[in-house]
Design a protein around this motif. Sequence first.
Motif, PDB file in Angstrom:
ATOM      1  N   ASN A 164       0.804  -1.229   0.000  1.00 58.56           N
ATOM      2  CA  ASN A 164       0.000   0.000   0.000  1.00 58.56           C
ATOM      3  C   ASN A 164       0.832   1.272   0.000  1.00 58.56           C
ATOM      4  N   ARG A 165       2.130   1.141  -0.296  1.00 55.44           N
ATOM      5  CA  ARG A 165       2.982   2.330  -0.349  1.00 55.44           C
ATOM      6  C   ARG A 165       2.599   3.195  -1.540  1.00 55.44           C
ATOM      7  N   ASN A 166       2.974   4.475  -1.450  1.00 54.67           N
ATOM      8  CA  ASN A 166       2.757   5.421  -2.556  1.00 54.67           C
ATOM      9  C   ASN A 166       1.266   5.578  -2.869  1.00 54.67           C
ATOM     10  N   THR A 167       0.466   5.628  -1.809  1.00 58.87           N
ATOM     11  CA  THR A 167      -0.985   5.722  -1.943  1.00 58.87           C
ATOM     12  C   THR A 167      -1.464   7.137  -1.647  1.00 58.87           C
ATOM     13  N   VAL A 168      -2.446   7.582  -2.404  1.00 60.59           N
ATOM     14  CA  VAL A 168      -3.104   8.871  -2.150  1.00 60.59           C
ATOM     15  C   VAL A 168      -4.602   8.610  -2.042  1.00 60.59           C
ATOM     16  N   ILE A 169      -5.147   8.921  -0.878  1.00 69.65           N
ATOM     17  CA  ILE A 169      -6.567   8.705  -0.596  1.00 69.65           C
ATOM     18  C   ILE A 169      -7.198  10.045  -0.251  1.00 69.65           C
ATOM     19  N   THR A 170      -8.442  10.228  -0.605  1.00 73.21           N
ATOM     20  CA  THR A 170      -9.165  11.429  -0.191  1.00 73.21           C
ATOM     21  C   THR A 170     -10.326  11.042   0.709  1.00 73.21           C
ATOM     22  N   ASP A 171     -10.637  11.926   1.657  1.00 70.06           N
ATOM     23  CA  ASP A 171     -11.760  11.666   2.565  1.00 70.06           C
ATOM     24  C   ASP A 171     -12.299  13.001   3.081  1.00 70.06           C
ATOM     25  N   GLY A 172     -13.508  12.949   3.621  1.00 69.53           N
ATOM     26  CA  GLY A 172     -14.122  14.166   4.148  1.00 69.53           C
ATOM     27  C   GLY A 172     -13.733  14.466   5.581  1.00 69.53           C
ATOM     28  N   TYR A 173     -13.037  13.520   6.233  1.00 68.52           N
ATOM     29  CA  TYR A 173     -12.611  13.741   7.614  1.00 68.52           C
ATOM     30  C   TYR A 173     -11.370  12.913   7.904  1.00 68.52           C
ATOM     31  N   PHE A 174     -10.424  13.517   8.628  1.00 75.40           N
ATOM     32  CA  PHE A 174      -9.231  12.806   9.064  1.00 75.40           C
ATOM     33  C   PHE A 174      -8.914  13.260  10.473  1.00 75.40           C
ATOM     34  N   GLY A 175      -9.164  12.374  11.429  1.00 74.32           N
ATOM     35  CA  GLY A 175      -9.055  12.732  12.837  1.00 74.32           C
ATOM     36  C   GLY A 175      -7.664  13.132  13.290  1.00 74.32           C
ATOM     37  N   LYS A 176      -6.628  12.671  12.581  1.00 70.98           N
ATOM     38  CA  LYS A 176      -5.254  12.994  12.960  1.00 70.98           C
ATOM     39  C   LYS A 176      -4.741  14.238  12.249  1.00 70.98           C
ATOM     40  N   SER A 177      -5.632  14.983  11.637  1.00 67.29           N
ATOM     41  CA  SER A 177      -5.241  16.201  10.923  1.00 67.29           C
ATOM     42  C   SER A 177      -4.665  17.234  11.886  1.00 67.29           C
ATOM     43  N   THR A 178      -3.787  18.063  11.359  1.00 72.19           N
ATOM     44  CA  THR A 178      -3.215  19.151  12.150  1.00 72.19           C
ATOM     45  C   THR A 178      -4.053  20.419  12.055  1.00 72.19           C
ATOM     46  N   LYS A 179      -5.134  20.382  11.279  1.00 72.62           N
ATOM     47  CA  LYS A 179      -6.005  21.557  11.196  1.00 72.62           C
ATOM     48  C   LYS A 179      -6.613  21.809  12.568  1.00 72.62           C
ATOM     49  N   PRO A 180      -6.541  23.031  13.072  1.00 71.30           N
ATOM     50  CA  PRO A 180      -6.981  23.311  14.450  1.00 71.30           C
ATOM     51  C   PRO A 180      -8.423  22.896  14.736  1.00 71.30           C
ATOM     52  N   ALA A 181      -9.365  23.238  13.853  1.00 67.35           N
ATOM     53  CA  ALA A 181     -10.778  22.926  14.101  1.00 67.35           C
ATOM     54  C   ALA A 181     -11.004  21.412  14.133  1.00 67.35           C
ATOM     55  N   THR A 182     -10.309  20.703  13.261  1.00 62.16           N
ATOM     56  CA  THR A 182     -10.445  19.245  13.221  1.00 62.16           C
ATOM     57  C   THR A 182      -9.845  18.610  14.472  1.00 62.16           C
ATOM     58  N   ALA A 183      -8.680  19.079  14.857  1.00 58.24           N
ATOM     59  CA  ALA A 183      -8.016  18.529  16.049  1.00 58.24           C
ATOM     60  C   ALA A 183      -8.847  18.774  17.308  1.00 58.24           C
ATOM     61  N   ARG A 184      -9.433  19.969  17.411  1.00 57.82           N
ATOM     62  CA  ARG A 184     -10.271  20.273  18.585  1.00 57.82           C
ATOM     63  C   ARG A 184     -11.490  19.357  18.630  1.00 57.82           C
ATOM     64  N   PHE A 185     -12.140  19.181  17.472  1.00 60.74           N
ATOM     65  CA  PHE A 185     -13.327  18.334  17.422  1.00 60.74           C
ATOM     66  C   PHE A 185     -12.984  16.891  17.793  1.00 60.74           C
TER      67      PHE A 185
END
Length: 561
Positions: free
Chosen positions: A455-476
């Motif tokens: 599964n190396r060299n994989t690019v996936i898209t999703d509407g949510y990623f809990g480990k994101s560094t985005k502040p609003a996502t991390a807080r939620f």
Amino acid sequence: MKHDLIFRSIVWLASGFFLAALWGCAPKTVHKPGDESQTAKEHALDLDETKKQTAALVEMLLAEAKKIMEQKDVNQAFLTYNRAMAQKPDDPQKEKVLSEVEQLLAKADPLLIEEFLHIPNLAIPESLLLYWLGVNHSAAQNYDEALAALTRFVDTYPEHTHAPDAKDLIMLIRQTTFKKDTIGCLLPMSGKYAIFGQKALKGIQMAIQDLSHTYDRNFNIIVKDTRSDPQRAADCVDELGQAHVMGIIGPLIAVETAGVRAQELQIPLIALTQKANFPLAGEYLFSNFITPRMQVETLAAYVFKKMGLRKMAVLYPDERYGELHMQLFQDMVDTYSGQMVAVEAYDGSKTDFAAPIRKLIEEAYPYAEKAYPVTEASYSDTAPVTGLQTSEQNTDPDHAEKEVIGFDALFIPDAVSRINMILPQLAFNDARGMVLLGTNLWHQQSLLAETKGYNRNTVITDGYFGKSTKPATARFEKAFTALYGESPGFLEAVSYDTVQILFKTAMEPGVDSRQLLKDALVQGRLFEGATGTTIFDKTGAARKELFLITIKNNQFTEIKP
């Protein structure tokens, strides 16, 4: 009573006398040839006499109507006024009749006015009936019926003298029934889809808790169980309308019937659906969800603009989901002037995918180049690369030259259960080195457990990623986990965001009606939330900034912008 009967008899006799005069019972004048001028004068005298007789008859009918009104017989009085209007009085007398009719209608029960509207060949203008029907329903606090009547009046008679007053009353009713602190929720809380309703409700309840803390006031939700039934969903919209909610979130399933009813009642409704055409059914309808087009556009933008790749291939299941994503990806390849070098379908009911994989490689063979493999150490920390260097780029003499496949990236739109079988078979058939592109269906822990090393060299898209560094996502993520003892997924996050969007928009200054709320939602506001950035376009469809994810050290990792 006896005097009333005598009075009515006199009126009816007088009416008969005047009608007889009008219909030829009066003496006729015989004219000789050449007496045209005399005839014209006599005709004018006849017309004048007719007008006088009509005016007298109308006055008698008005007097009778007033007498009947004193007895509080509104229905009979209305019919008498209608007979007066049927005589086609001149303008001054017509205004007098209509003035008295309006006095009657102002005191009439709305149900009686509705009966008047069904009288055939009515001489009294329908416009007056509609206007007073709406006014009287409003006075009785029947706001839904009032809005229906007044809206019909304004739409049908926009130039009527009462139209400005009707518009003002419509706005006042909407403001009166607009509860900034209350929304409705349409969720499948029972039946086979109840698990999804329960997930969404957790996000909704957490949003209410956070909003109450932010604004230091109570916010309320009214949850209705749609049972995933279309008719039940429509009925729930009616119930929420009667509760005067300012907006509705949901449903997840059976969205069309709920949407039709919400549009009729002019209640802003944000459905949690990926159906692209849903918001197009009405200006009060919105959608906020991850869609196939969003995912494909996000993947394509990344591989073409960020990675600079050109040659694409698609391996897809021969079913609706796969065909839709294949076509969307083909469109994006054309948009970015890339090359679709190979496309191959497979039977999703089988477990051996060797044949379609080999066909895919053979189809792309003319585009293959000689290249050298790149070690995992050469991967970027923030974004995957193709894993290949051309012979001109390679400076390490210890690397052996080899033939490689003819595409830079391979898109496989399928569920993770089949992806877990396909990835090892790709490697077994020497399909290595390309970027693997997947939808949100790949974003499962089983992909890490069952395809390690493939599964190396994989690019996936999703509407949510809990480990994101985005502040609003991390807080939620942190707050949800602390509150419920479990990690949230996309459904919990998008439900949370949708509630935040509705209430925050409603709390803005000047937003004091459902119409103004609807208008505010499509004015280009950017909403930063757990699912990233969301904006509604003019059709009511959400445009979302999706997350890009790769796999590093056999763990899902966010690809930073």
